[in-house]
Design a protein around this motif. Structure first.
Motif, PDB file in Angstrom:
ATOM      1  N   ARG A  21       0.636  -1.324   0.088  1.00 24.42           N
ATOM      2  CA  ARG A  21      -0.139   0.001   0.091  1.00 24.42           C
ATOM      3  C   ARG A  21       0.746   1.350   0.421  1.00 24.42           C
ATOM      4  NH1 ARG A  21      -2.555   0.987   4.250  1.00 24.42           N
ATOM      5  NH2 ARG A  21      -2.336  -0.764   5.613  1.00 24.42           N
ATOM      6  N   ASN A  22       2.210   0.980   0.331  1.00 20.57           N
ATOM      7  CA  ASN A  22       3.328   2.411   0.408  1.00 20.57           C
ATOM      8  C   ASN A  22       4.143   2.554  -0.926  1.00 20.57           C
ATOM      9  OD1 ASN A  22       3.190   3.950   2.639  1.00 20.57           O
ATOM     10  ND2 ASN A  22       3.997   2.278   3.688  1.00 20.57           N
ATOM     11  N   ASP A  23       3.624   1.360  -1.948  1.00 19.70           N
ATOM     12  CA  ASP A  23       3.960   1.255  -3.019  1.00 19.70           C
ATOM     13  C   ASP A  23       3.885   2.509  -4.178  1.00 19.70           C
ATOM     14  OD1 ASP A  23       5.970   1.065  -4.842  1.00 19.70           O
ATOM     15  OD2 ASP A  23       5.025  -0.790  -5.662  1.00 19.70           O
ATOM     16  N   LYS A  24       3.993   3.950  -3.724  1.00 16.54           N
ATOM     17  CA  LYS A  24       3.478   4.852  -4.617  1.00 16.54           C
ATOM     18  C   LYS A  24       5.056   5.655  -4.943  1.00 16.54           C
ATOM     19  CE  LYS A  24      -0.720   5.431  -2.176  1.00 16.54           C
ATOM     20  NZ  LYS A  24      -1.708   5.863  -1.418  1.00 16.54           N
ATOM     21  N   PRO A  25       4.853   6.619  -5.770  1.00 18.21           N
ATOM     22  CA  PRO A  25       6.335   6.942  -6.270  1.00 18.21           C
ATOM     23  C   PRO A  25       7.349   8.115  -5.505  1.00 18.21           C
ATOM     24  CG  PRO A  25       4.836   6.886  -8.151  1.00 18.21           C
ATOM     25  CD  PRO A  25       4.466   6.998  -7.115  1.00 18.21           C
ATOM     26  N   ILE A  26       6.001   9.141  -4.713  1.00 19.24           N
ATOM     27  CA  ILE A  26       6.863   9.746  -3.370  1.00 19.24           C
ATOM     28  C   ILE A  26       7.639   8.945  -2.406  1.00 19.24           C
ATOM     29  CG2 ILE A  26       4.514   9.943  -2.185  1.00 19.24           C
ATOM     30  CD1 ILE A  26       5.242  13.096  -1.897  1.00 19.24           C
ATOM     31  N   PHE A  27       7.209   7.461  -1.971  1.00 20.89           N
ATOM     32  CA  PHE A  27       7.673   7.337  -0.788  1.00 20.89           C
ATOM     33  C   PHE A  27       8.966   6.223  -1.243  1.00 20.89           C
ATOM     34  CE2 PHE A  27       7.510   4.743   2.817  1.00 20.89           C
ATOM     35  CZ  PHE A  27       7.008   5.016   3.409  1.00 20.89           C
ATOM     36  N   PHE A  28      10.028   6.474  -2.182  1.00 20.34           N
ATOM     37  CA  PHE A  28      11.587   6.488  -2.895  1.00 20.34           C
ATOM     38  C   PHE A  28      11.679   7.382  -3.120  1.00 20.34           C
ATOM     39  CE2 PHE A  28       9.170   2.347  -2.238  1.00 20.34           C
ATOM     40  CZ  PHE A  28       9.490   1.601  -0.903  1.00 20.34           C
ATOM     41  N   ASP A  29      10.888   8.924  -3.056  1.00 22.48           N
ATOM     42  CA  ASP A  29      11.318   9.516  -3.867  1.00 22.48           C
ATOM     43  C   ASP A  29      12.939  10.561  -3.631  1.00 22.48           C
ATOM     44  OD1 ASP A  29      11.540  12.346  -4.661  1.00 22.48           O
ATOM     45  OD2 ASP A  29      10.125  12.278  -6.195  1.00 22.48           O
ATOM     46  N   LEU A  30      14.040  10.645  -3.066  1.00 18.23           N
ATOM     47  CA  LEU A  30      15.307  11.108  -2.682  1.00 18.23           C
ATOM     48  C   LEU A  30      15.311  12.137  -2.257  1.00 18.23           C
ATOM     49  CD1 LEU A  30      18.464   8.715  -3.957  1.00 18.23           C
ATOM     50  CD2 LEU A  30      17.195   8.939  -1.850  1.00 18.23           C
ATOM     51  N   GLU A  31      14.185  13.136  -3.703  1.00 12.77           N
ATOM     52  CA  GLU A  31      14.140  14.855  -3.131  1.00 12.77           C
ATOM     53  C   GLU A  31      13.054  15.021  -3.185  1.00 12.77           C
ATOM     54  OE1 GLU A  31      16.892  16.748  -4.993  1.00 12.77           O
ATOM     55  OE2 GLU A  31      17.397  15.069  -5.633  1.00 12.77           O
ATOM     56  N   ARG A  32      11.776  14.211  -2.339  1.00 16.75           N
ATOM     57  CA  ARG A  32      10.700  14.417  -1.781  1.00 16.75           C
ATOM     58  C   ARG A  32      10.517  13.907  -0.613  1.00 16.75           C
ATOM     59  NH1 ARG A  32       5.811  14.573  -5.571  1.00 16.75           N
ATOM     60  NH2 ARG A  32       6.052  12.689  -5.962  1.00 16.75           N
ATOM     61  N   GLY A  33      11.698  12.874  -0.536  1.00 17.61           N
ATOM     62  CA  GLY A  33      11.277  12.619   0.683  1.00 17.61           C
ATOM     63  C   GLY A  33      11.765  12.723   2.416  1.00 17.61           C
ATOM     64  N   GLY A  34      10.356  12.705   2.856  1.00 17.88           N
ATOM     65  CA  GLY A  34      10.624  13.627   4.595  1.00 17.88           C
ATOM     66  C   GLY A  34       9.534  14.396   4.138  1.00 17.88           C
ATOM     67  N   SER A  35       8.970  14.996   3.333  1.00 21.21           N
ATOM     68  CA  SER A  35       8.521  16.262   3.128  1.00 21.21           C
ATOM     69  C   SER A  35       6.654  15.545   3.987  1.00 21.21           C
ATOM     70  CB  SER A  35       7.967  16.553   1.665  1.00 21.21           C
ATOM     71  OG  SER A  35       7.391  15.375   0.882  1.00 21.21           O
ATOM     72  N   ASP A  36       6.087  17.026   3.305  1.00 20.94           N
ATOM     73  CA  ASP A  36       4.751  17.115   3.664  1.00 20.94           C
ATOM     74  C   ASP A  36       3.814  15.776   2.618  1.00 20.94           C
ATOM     75  OD1 ASP A  36       2.028  18.455   5.163  1.00 20.94           O
ATOM     76  OD2 ASP A  36       1.713  17.817   3.203  1.00 20.94           O
ATOM     77  N   ALA A  37       4.164  15.926   1.106  1.00 23.36           N
ATOM     78  CA  ALA A  37       3.090  15.381   0.850  1.00 23.36           C
ATOM     79  C   ALA A  37       3.963  13.569   1.202  1.00 23.36           C
ATOM     80  CB  ALA A  37       3.799  15.806  -0.279  1.00 23.36           C
TER      81      ALA A  37
END
Length: 264
Positions: A133-149
């Motif tokens: 269920r966590n397999d979404k692009p943002i979840f492993f995005d090194l740029e956006r990881g830790g952001s609000d989204a």
């Protein structure tokens, strides 16, 4: 070389090392510490980049084994076997330390440890399907990881849809302040493929706690870990979810208190 962690210590007796969940601090275990400090030495570190430690350096990568090594340094300095207590990420750190150095552990009590490697190693369909269920692009995005989204996906996985947006603004800001460190914690632990059999050398009494409403992946991890250890015991907290140590603190703390007392 292991980093040094900010740590508080109180009480006397056999040491209990209490490890908090990702994005939080050692203050998470204050009420349990109040109880255990009447009979034990309670040692509560903040993980790297968390609590009273300096922020994790911007742009510097992190692996969860760095927190394991930092806690191992504390345990070594105590000079005797310890009781390990941990929640979620702190539970993974506790379990990793225990399997690497089983002789340093007197007992283990963990709630929903995120040792997802045991699911991959066993091809646990129920657990892996839930984890996906966590397999979404943002979840492993090194740029956006830790952001609000990113936190919206992360927190809603553990606590249900809408949980992140329902949090008070100060609480969200607190998580966002340590967001990059939390992202790298998650990013690195999701690469772990340690099988349940690797935990078999832990002969100390081990209490594996999970919540009735915890995600299926967390329940499967707790069950597999309990089965892997000679003295593993699985206990489900009625009505609790992944944040059971906070929402159902009385029940969780009493279960851990009894476990530590019986192993002392």
């Amino acid at each position: 070389m292991a980093h040094s962690l900010h740590t508080t210590s109180r009480g006397e007796g056999q040491p209990v090392v209490m490890l908090h969940s990702g994005g939080m601090s050692s203050r998470q275990w204050k009420k349990l510490g109040d109880v255990l400090a009447t009979s034990h030495r309670v040692v509560a570190p903040d993980f790297l980049g968390s609590g009273s430690n300096p922020p994790w350096p911007e742009g510097e990568r992190f692996d969860f084994t760095m927190d394991v090594e930092a806690v191992a340094k504390i345990v070594g300095e105590l000079g005797q076997p310890v009781h390990l207590v941990g929640h979620s990420y702190g539970g993974l750190v506790a379990m990793t330390l225990a399997r690497r150095s089983p002789g340093s552990v007197r007992s283990v009590a963990v709630y929903d440890p995120v040792a997802f490697g045991v699911l991959h190693a066993a091809n646990d369909v129920e657990g892996l399907t839930d984890l996906a269920r966590n397999d979404k692009p943002i979840f492993f995005d090194l740029e956006r990881g830790g952001s609000d989204a990113w936190f919206e996906v992360f927190v809603d996985y553990w606590n249900g849809p809408g949980s992140w947006r329902a949090m008070p603004e100060p609480a969200r800001q607190s998580f966002l302040q340590v967001g990059r460190k939390v992202f790298f914690e998650v990013y690195s632990l999701l690469q772990d493929r340690t099988a349940a059999s690797a935990y078999a050398p832990i002969e100390a009494p081990a209490l594996l706690l999970t919540g009735e409403a915890s995600p299926a992946a967390a329940k499967r991890v707790a069950a597999r870990l309990a089965d892997s250890m000679p003295h593993g015991r699985l206990v489900q907290i009625s009505g609790a979810g992944h944040m059971g140590p906070i929402t159902h603190g009385a029940a969780v703390n009493e279960a851990i208190r009894e476990h530590v007392a019986s192993a002392s």
